[in-house]
Design a protein around this motif. Sequence first.
Motif, PDB file in Angstrom:
ATOM      1  N   GLN A 107     -36.110 -67.369  20.133  1.00 49.03           N
ATOM      2  CA  GLN A 107     -36.225 -68.742  19.667  1.00 49.03           C
ATOM      3  C   GLN A 107     -37.460 -69.396  20.277  1.00 49.03           C
ATOM      4  OE1 GLN A 107     -34.197 -70.056  17.369  1.00 49.03           O
ATOM      5  NE2 GLN A 107     -32.992 -68.173  17.311  1.00 49.03           N
ATOM      6  N   PRO A 108     -38.178 -70.202  19.503  1.00 45.67           N
ATOM      7  CA  PRO A 108     -39.329 -70.913  20.083  1.00 45.67           C
ATOM      8  C   PRO A 108     -38.864 -71.953  21.100  1.00 45.67           C
ATOM      9  CG  PRO A 108     -38.903 -71.669  17.843  1.00 45.67           C
ATOM     10  CD  PRO A 108     -37.999 -70.502  18.067  1.00 45.67           C
ATOM     11  N   ARG A 109     -39.697 -72.228  22.066  1.00 49.66           N
ATOM     12  CA  ARG A 109     -39.429 -73.261  23.065  1.00 49.66           C
ATOM     13  C   ARG A 109     -40.469 -74.368  22.862  1.00 49.66           C
ATOM     14  NH1 ARG A 109     -36.283 -70.954  27.186  1.00 49.66           N
ATOM     15  NH2 ARG A 109     -35.258 -69.114  26.288  1.00 49.66           N
ATOM     16  N   LEU A 110     -40.017 -75.567  22.578  1.00 48.40           N
ATOM     17  CA  LEU A 110     -40.908 -76.653  22.192  1.00 48.40           C
ATOM     18  C   LEU A 110     -41.050 -77.683  23.309  1.00 48.40           C
ATOM     19  CD1 LEU A 110     -39.622 -77.192  18.529  1.00 48.40           C
ATOM     20  CD2 LEU A 110     -41.392 -75.627  19.351  1.00 48.40           C
ATOM     21  N   SER A 111     -42.228 -78.294  23.346  1.00 48.24           N
ATOM     22  CA  SER A 111     -42.518 -79.401  24.278  1.00 48.24           C
ATOM     23  C   SER A 111     -42.286 -79.004  25.731  1.00 48.24           C
ATOM     24  CB  SER A 111     -41.681 -80.634  23.924  1.00 48.24           C
ATOM     25  OG  SER A 111     -41.995 -81.098  22.637  1.00 48.24           O
ATOM     26  N   ILE A 112     -42.909 -77.906  26.143  1.00 48.55           N
ATOM     27  CA  ILE A 112     -42.861 -77.468  27.536  1.00 48.55           C
ATOM     28  C   ILE A 112     -44.061 -78.076  28.255  1.00 48.55           C
ATOM     29  CG2 ILE A 112     -42.792 -75.515  29.096  1.00 48.55           C
ATOM     30  CD1 ILE A 112     -40.368 -75.718  27.281  1.00 48.55           C
ATOM     31  N   ALA A 113     -43.808 -78.745  29.365  1.00 46.53           N
ATOM     32  CA  ALA A 113     -44.869 -79.460  30.081  1.00 46.53           C
ATOM     33  C   ALA A 113     -45.011 -78.919  31.501  1.00 46.53           C
ATOM     34  CB  ALA A 113     -44.574 -80.956  30.130  1.00 46.53           C
ATOM     35  N   LEU A 114     -46.262 -78.803  31.943  1.00 36.77           N
ATOM     36  CA  LEU A 114     -46.582 -78.463  33.328  1.00 36.77           C
ATOM     37  C   LEU A 114     -47.258 -79.669  33.970  1.00 36.77           C
ATOM     38  CD1 LEU A 114     -48.079 -74.850  33.130  1.00 36.77           C
ATOM     39  CD2 LEU A 114     -45.709 -75.534  33.453  1.00 36.77           C
ATOM     40  N   ALA A 115     -46.925 -79.924  35.226  1.00 35.85           N
ATOM     41  CA  ALA A 115     -47.527 -81.067  35.921  1.00 35.85           C
ATOM     42  C   ALA A 115     -47.425 -80.854  37.421  1.00 35.85           C
ATOM     43  CB  ALA A 115     -46.853 -82.379  35.527  1.00 35.85           C
ATOM     44  N   TRP A 116     -48.373 -81.455  38.156  1.00 35.42           N
ATOM     45  CA  TRP A 116     -48.269 -81.495  39.605  1.00 35.42           C
ATOM     46  C   TRP A 116     -47.227 -82.533  40.006  1.00 35.42           C
ATOM     47  CZ3 TRP A 116     -50.513 -77.344  41.059  1.00 35.42           C
ATOM     48  CH2 TRP A 116     -51.720 -76.917  40.509  1.00 35.42           C
ATOM     49  N   PRO A 117     -46.857 -82.613  41.264  1.00 37.26           N
ATOM     50  CA  PRO A 117     -45.934 -83.677  41.690  1.00 37.26           C
ATOM     51  C   PRO A 117     -46.471 -85.051  41.306  1.00 37.26           C
ATOM     52  CG  PRO A 117     -46.149 -82.036  43.422  1.00 37.26           C
ATOM     53  CD  PRO A 117     -47.134 -81.654  42.352  1.00 37.26           C
TER      54      PRO A 117
ATOM     55  N   ALA B 182     -47.244 -77.812  25.697  1.00 37.36           N
ATOM     56  CA  ALA B 182     -47.449 -76.825  24.639  1.00 37.36           C
ATOM     57  C   ALA B 182     -46.108 -76.410  24.050  1.00 37.36           C
ATOM     58  CB  ALA B 182     -48.193 -75.599  25.169  1.00 37.36           C
ATOM     59  N   ASP B 183     -46.164 -75.895  22.836  1.00 41.42           N
ATOM     60  CA  ASP B 183     -45.012 -75.270  22.180  1.00 41.42           C
ATOM     61  C   ASP B 183     -45.170 -73.760  22.290  1.00 41.42           C
ATOM     62  OD1 ASP B 183     -44.097 -77.772  21.424  1.00 41.42           O
ATOM     63  OD2 ASP B 183     -45.135 -77.724  19.493  1.00 41.42           O
ATOM     64  N   LEU B 184     -44.097 -73.074  22.671  1.00 39.07           N
ATOM     65  CA  LEU B 184     -44.150 -71.628  22.873  1.00 39.07           C
ATOM     66  C   LEU B 184     -43.517 -70.918  21.679  1.00 39.07           C
ATOM     67  CD1 LEU B 184     -43.051 -71.381  26.614  1.00 39.07           C
ATOM     68  CD2 LEU B 184     -45.308 -71.822  25.673  1.00 39.07           C
ATOM     69  N   PRO B 185     -44.257 -70.077  20.973  1.00 40.19           N
ATOM     70  CA  PRO B 185     -43.648 -69.296  19.889  1.00 40.19           C
ATOM     71  C   PRO B 185     -42.654 -68.285  20.456  1.00 40.19           C
ATOM     72  CG  PRO B 185     -46.061 -69.318  19.744  1.00 40.19           C
ATOM     73  CD  PRO B 185     -45.699 -69.846  21.093  1.00 40.19           C
ATOM     74  N   ALA B 186     -41.791 -67.787  19.603  1.00 39.51           N
ATOM     75  CA  ALA B 186     -40.806 -66.782  20.012  1.00 39.51           C
ATOM     76  C   ALA B 186     -41.516 -65.502  20.432  1.00 39.51           C
ATOM     77  CB  ALA B 186     -39.844 -66.501  18.865  1.00 39.51           C
ATOM     78  N   GLN B 187     -41.093 -64.948  21.552  1.00 43.35           N
ATOM     79  CA  GLN B 187     -41.635 -63.702  22.103  1.00 43.35           C
ATOM     80  C   GLN B 187     -43.160 -63.736  22.193  1.00 43.35           C
ATOM     81  OE1 GLN B 187     -39.739 -60.758  19.483  1.00 43.35           O
ATOM     82  NE2 GLN B 187     -38.258 -60.345  21.127  1.00 43.35           N
TER      83      GLN B 187
END
Length: 336
Positions: free
Chosen positions: A129-139, A149-154
């Motif tokens: 399954q795709p994973r949508l709206s994944i965010a990376l950030a510092w404290p 970013a949105d992550l496509p499946a596999q």
Amino acid sequence: MSAMPIRRVAATLLHPLRAAQARIDAWVMARVKRQPGPIAIPRHRVYILPTRFGAGFALMLLVMLLGAMNYSNSMAFLLTFLLAGLGLVGMHHTHANLVNLQLRAGVARPVFAGETAQVEVRIDNPSLQPRLSIALAWPRAAATPEAVADLPAQDGVLLTLTLPAPRRGWLRAGVFSVSTEYPLGLFHAWTWAELDTALLVFPQPAPPGRLPPGAAGHGSLDAGQRPGQDEFSGLRAYQRGDTARAIHWKSLPKSPQPLVKQFHETLDQDLWLDWSTLPQLDGEARLSQLTRWVLDAEALQQRYGLRLPGQVIAPGLGDAHRFQCLKALALHGAEA
């Protein structure tokens, strides 16, 4: 009710949530271990709390429930429990959106002091399954923008986080958060991770213009050629005192006056950039000036060597030699 009291009520509701999140962050970050990667996010390491919209949604459901109880309205009960069920399903999907994602370090490119470093993190999604709206950030104290970013499946995506690089030496990337509020924005799920990532920060180059002093037997940035007998360099007009052997006889039919052949010899082009030639500068200023000379010599394609207290780098040229010299300047006196 005016806008100001509403904001005060919202702030009152959000204060304990923010305090709880701050306590969770402090507890978790104290236990985050630096790892080379890849790092898989387990289910028990994903934390979740309502957002301000989620707190408002819960308040609305409470008001609806009280109204339904007051009027004994079955349709109002049905709508309240339906919305509550949607919120709980959204909470489940928000939490599951981070589970089993894999993190690994990307390329850490060196920068100069005073610039903004870029830290690459690759996120892989092994699920179907795709994973949508994944965010990376510092404290939150870092006050730098997050990467989403949105992550496509596999498949995976490479995200870049920016980080100030105020001083030379090794810059550790530190702890960062992986978070999401998908799909409804009612809950904020996050976890903390720290990859074994460090990038090199070179000294800040001094302003251009100053040339390195040329020592006897060594080159300088203004070194060139001088008359000699090694290589032919062209023709010039005949001058009194030139020998007949130097005259270019083949040009006599085409030229109104005789031309003389010129030769030159190449001076020693190995430039030495020496710490000891800058006694009037302090340590950091010397490193800054030597960094400028390394960049100038490389731009002029002139072979150069570097002398530092306790370290000598033989003359050379090219990207590898440039990196070796800049690394020595970045880590001089700061290897630990």
